[in-house]
Motif scaffolding. Sequence first.
Motif, PDB file in Angstrom:
ATOM      1  N   HIS A 315       0.855  -1.167   0.071  1.00 58.93           N
ATOM      2  CA  HIS A 315       0.077   0.023  -0.051  1.00 58.93           C
ATOM      3  C   HIS A 315       0.859   1.131  -0.041  1.00 58.93           C
ATOM      4  N   ALA A 316       1.760   1.273   0.860  1.00 64.14           N
ATOM      5  CA  ALA A 316       2.700   2.543   0.717  1.00 64.14           C
ATOM      6  C   ALA A 316       3.635   2.769  -0.361  1.00 64.14           C
ATOM      7  N   ALA A 317       3.974   1.586  -1.077  1.00 64.29           N
ATOM      8  CA  ALA A 317       4.689   1.750  -2.220  1.00 64.29           C
ATOM      9  C   ALA A 317       3.665   2.156  -3.502  1.00 64.29           C
ATOM     10  N   LEU A 318       2.540   1.509  -3.566  1.00 62.59           N
ATOM     11  CA  LEU A 318       1.467   1.998  -4.437  1.00 62.59           C
ATOM     12  C   LEU A 318       1.232   3.756  -4.587  1.00 62.59           C
ATOM     13  N   ASP A 319       0.883   4.075  -2.915  1.00 64.19           N
ATOM     14  CA  ASP A 319       0.673   5.430  -2.661  1.00 64.19           C
ATOM     15  C   ASP A 319       1.969   6.343  -3.089  1.00 64.19           C
ATOM     16  N   GLU A 320       3.108   5.928  -2.835  1.00 65.71           N
ATOM     17  CA  GLU A 320       4.247   6.667  -3.155  1.00 65.71           C
ATOM     18  C   GLU A 320       4.340   6.878  -4.811  1.00 65.71           C
ATOM     19  N   ALA A 321       4.085   5.971  -5.609  1.00 61.29           N
ATOM     20  CA  ALA A 321       4.030   5.727  -6.952  1.00 61.29           C
ATOM     21  C   ALA A 321       2.772   6.458  -7.516  1.00 61.29           C
ATOM     22  N   LYS A 322       1.838   6.864  -6.736  1.00 63.84           N
ATOM     23  CA  LYS A 322       0.607   7.545  -7.222  1.00 63.84           C
ATOM     24  C   LYS A 322      -0.240   6.498  -7.940  1.00 63.84           C
ATOM     25  N   ILE A 323      -0.138   5.355  -7.770  1.00 66.33           N
ATOM     26  CA  ILE A 323      -0.986   4.150  -8.429  1.00 66.33           C
ATOM     27  C   ILE A 323      -2.122   3.971  -7.442  1.00 66.33           C
ATOM     28  N   PRO A 324      -3.432   3.887  -7.906  1.00 67.23           N
ATOM     29  CA  PRO A 324      -4.422   3.627  -7.166  1.00 67.23           C
ATOM     30  C   PRO A 324      -4.357   2.118  -6.642  1.00 67.23           C
ATOM     31  N   ARG A 325      -4.734   1.921  -5.260  1.00 67.29           N
ATOM     32  CA  ARG A 325      -4.448   0.590  -4.582  1.00 67.29           C
ATOM     33  C   ARG A 325      -5.265  -0.487  -5.356  1.00 67.29           C
ATOM     34  N   GLU A 326      -6.403   0.119  -5.997  1.00 68.19           N
ATOM     35  CA  GLU A 326      -7.408  -0.957  -6.470  1.00 68.19           C
ATOM     36  C   GLU A 326      -6.729  -1.701  -7.759  1.00 68.19           C
ATOM     37  N   ARG A 327      -5.505  -1.061  -8.196  1.00 67.05           N
ATOM     38  CA  ARG A 327      -4.855  -1.734  -9.238  1.00 67.05           C
ATOM     39  C   ARG A 327      -4.025  -2.824  -9.092  1.00 67.05           C
ATOM     40  N   PHE A 328      -3.656  -2.941  -7.760  1.00 69.33           N
ATOM     41  CA  PHE A 328      -2.683  -3.983  -7.359  1.00 69.33           C
ATOM     42  C   PHE A 328      -3.255  -4.319  -6.065  1.00 69.33           C
TER      43      PHE A 328
END
Length: 340
Positions: A315-328
């Motif tokens: 979750h932290a890595a997705l947030d940092e990359a500005k990727i929606p959590r629902e994508r991964f």
Amino acid sequence: MKSFGANRVMTSSGKTFSRPISDHFDGRQFFDPDGAPPKSLRQVLRWQFSRDRRRQAWPKWAPSPHADTPPARVEGGRVRLSFVGHASWLIQTSGLNMLIDPIWSERASPIRWAGPKRRNDPGIAFDALPPIDAVLVSHGHYDHLDVATLSRLAARFSPRVITPLGNDISMRKADRAIRAETFDWHERIELSSSVALTLVPTRHWTARGLFDRNRALWASFVLETPAGKIYIVCDSGYGDGKHFRRVAQTHGPLRLAILPIGAYEPRWFMRDQHMNPADAVMALGDCGAEQALAHHHGTFQLTDEAIDAPVSALHAALDEAKIPRERFVALKPGQVVELS
């Protein structure tokens, strides 16, 4: 793949097989020209003797609130993916039922009374499995190639077992009823008129004992389905991302990637063979899949991180990359995703 002549390879079981020298086989061992060799015995001992200071305690039992009872078949172009746990999946589409790296055993170990023990039940009870037509086994490590489960599947369903070169020897030594078929990187196998599979290089290694390192091959899979291509990475380091970019270039576009996020600490030891969640997010970007599902976490404690660390770090890595959590998304055993 370049071929330069045949050699016979002896495995830890004493069995041999013949294989030409190639750009990833030196006549004795397989290797990844873009990867890294496995750690030495000295490095393994260094890690093991320092584990008590760093190893996070897992609960003895961490049950999933979910359990799946899959249908007998999924017809047409829909794809149903049920997470069994660790790196095990049931994938159903076009009337075909496939298992990925199935392990229903209590331990991921060569012995029944020791080694990493399950912390939750499989997301599908073995007796609730539908008829299994094909099994994909990525490599020989015990948390991926579980001969006890393969033997149970052979006795009940007699499925095709698709695996990289050399892994059939361990399977047939345990049970000659296991219908193992071996393939090299880049080989494509038709599983039905609408489903096919290609083995692709992955940044890893394999062994069943102390003296058979890389005597068999390891692979990821690209599964062609009516709903799109699914990139199944059962175990991999990240490296410079080359493996993932090559899959995008050769096999894209990808509808879905199944990527490992666990068993990554300590990084000095695990970096070359297991991605951490930040690596997995970069791998998603490199392969270009529309969506991703996480696995290889939360069932067997293989390394030093806490049981919930991979999902929190994802979750932290997705947030940092500005990727929606629902994508991964990281599922729990027994949860199901459908593609159409």
